[in-house]
Design an enzyme around this catalytic site. Structure first.
Site, PDB file in Angstrom:
ATOM      1  N   GLY A 188       0.845  -1.198   0.000  1.00 56.60           N
ATOM      2  CA  GLY A 188       0.000   0.000   0.000  1.00 56.60           C
ATOM      3  C   GLY A 188       0.872   1.237   0.000  1.00 56.60           C
ATOM      4  O   GLY A 188       1.782   1.373   0.825  1.00 56.60           O
TER       5      GLY A 188
ATOM      6  N   THR B 151       9.108  12.260 -12.687  1.00 51.91           N
ATOM      7  CA  THR B 151      10.170  11.280 -12.484  1.00 51.91           C
ATOM      8  C   THR B 151      10.345  10.450 -13.756  1.00 51.91           C
ATOM      9  O   THR B 151       9.383  10.064 -14.403  1.00 51.91           O
ATOM     10  CB  THR B 151       9.868  10.377 -11.279  1.00 51.91           C
ATOM     11  OG1 THR B 151       8.646   9.663 -11.499  1.00 51.91           O
ATOM     12  CG2 THR B 151       9.732  11.203 -10.009  1.00 51.91           C
TER      13      THR B 151
ATOM     14  N   GLY C  81      12.709   7.613 -13.978  1.00 52.40           N
ATOM     15  CA  GLY C  81      13.496   6.410 -13.730  1.00 52.40           C
ATOM     16  C   GLY C  81      14.973   6.689 -13.870  1.00 52.40           C
ATOM     17  O   GLY C  81      15.525   7.599 -13.234  1.00 52.40           O
TER      18      GLY C  81
ATOM     19  N   ASP D  63       7.645   4.908  -3.997  1.00 60.14           N
ATOM     20  CA  ASP D  63       7.254   5.229  -2.628  1.00 60.14           C
ATOM     21  C   ASP D  63       8.448   5.743  -1.828  1.00 60.14           C
ATOM     22  O   ASP D  63       8.321   6.658  -1.006  1.00 60.14           O
ATOM     23  CB  ASP D  63       6.652   4.003  -1.947  1.00 60.14           C
ATOM     24  CG  ASP D  63       5.315   3.603  -2.549  1.00 60.14           C
ATOM     25  OD1 ASP D  63       4.666   4.467  -3.176  1.00 60.14           O
ATOM     26  OD2 ASP D  63       4.914   2.437  -2.404  1.00 60.14           O
TER      27      ASP D  63
END
Length: 305
Positions: free
Chosen positions: A38, A218, A220, A251
């Site tokens: 989550g 973002t 990568g 996250d």
């Protein structure tokens, strides 16, 4: 330094199988691995490991998965006093992974469907006392909207990690101080089709224009683009020695970005700190085991205390 997080918790039930079964077929030889997940929970744990005081709002069931979540948050120092105990079971994701890496995922949101505006209202004192409010979108839109409105009402800086991406109502955009999509999520947020033809700089500028705040795209291994009223700047990627598992990188990035902003760093420096956190995370299998502590991240970027 205090961070409030509104987002999801779910149990991930992963089975690595020789191949996915056909309809009505049973395939043996799988390897089972359960684990916590989550985005909200991951981001809360990530921020706590980096030294923040963290309060989390999510929803879990009155079941073994929910009790395991509360035990995890206690052990990680995440404040969970406002976490809702729902009537429905804790969110569960069933994941079948083939040797090629191809996966099939089914999710039962369960308790998360009960996370509503009333739960956010009870959490508002935590938002008001925080330096940064982090919101992600694995929860009902009602809760996302209520959290962003509470952040604006209380004067707390808002950071939206728009994953999983979906178009946002027009009235929510001005409530976002920093938005952090990846290259796949950005067009979805803007309501663009597959052939939109916009480059990364155009995408991040369009996102910033909608919020009136700042946007971080973002990319990568390509680093990130940061768009503010003054223009767009590029933040280089932080190299990873070896990529083992990219699952928790987003996250980890979000948690570290929130911590750096709460500490008062400017956005470019905060994004660089977040990139280093994401780079650490991809070198370790799993999500929670891969979230760095402050000492690990300091060592990675060459800071000594």
């Amino acid at each position: 330094m205090k961070i409030a997080v509104v987002g999801s918790y779910g149990a991930g039930l992963t089975m690595r199988v020789p191949r996915s079964p056909e309809a009505g077929e049973t395939v043996s030889g799988g390897v089972f691995q359960p684990g916590p997940g989550g985005k909200g929970s991951n981001q809360a744990i990530g921020a706590a490991r980096l030294g923040a005081e963290v309060s989390l709002l999510t929803a879990v069931g009155d079941d073994d998965f929910g009790r395991a979540a509360r035990a995890l948050w206690r052990s990680e120092g995440v404040g969970a006093a406002h976490v809702l105990t729902a009537r429905a079971p804790t969110m569960v994701g069933f994941i079948l992974v083939e040797p090629s890496g191809e996966n099939r995922i089914a999710i039962a949101p369960g308790a998360l469907d009960e996370l509503d505006a009333a739960a956010v209202a009870a959490f508002e004192p935590e938002i008001a006392s925080a330096d940064i409010l982090v919101v992600s979108m694995e929860i009902p839109e009602e809760a996302v909207a209520a959290a962003l409105r509470a952040g604006r009402r209380t004067g707390t800086r808002t950071l939206l990690n728009p994953a999983p991406a979906r178009p946002l109502p027009a009235d929510l955009w001005p409530l976002i101080d920093v938005i952090t999509p990846n290259q796949t999520e950005a067009p979805v947020l803007l309501g663009l089709g597959a052939g939109h033809g916009l480059g990364d700089e155009e995408l991040v500028t369009a996102l910033r224009d909608r919020t009136g705040g700042a946007a971080v795209l973002t990319r990568g291994g390509g680093g990130a683009l940061v768009a503010r009223p003054a223009g767009v700047t590029a933040v280089p990627p932080y190299p990873a020695e070896a990529v083992v598992d990219t699952t928790g990188a987003g996250d980890s990035f979000t948690a570290a970005l929130a911590v750096a902003l709460a500490e008062g760093h400017d956005l470019d420096r905060a994004v660089g700190f977040a990139a280093a956190a994401g780079s650490h995370t991809v070198t370790i299998a799993g999500v929670v085991p891969a979230l760095p502590t402050r000492d690990q991240l300091n060592a990675r970027i060459g800071i000594t205390r």
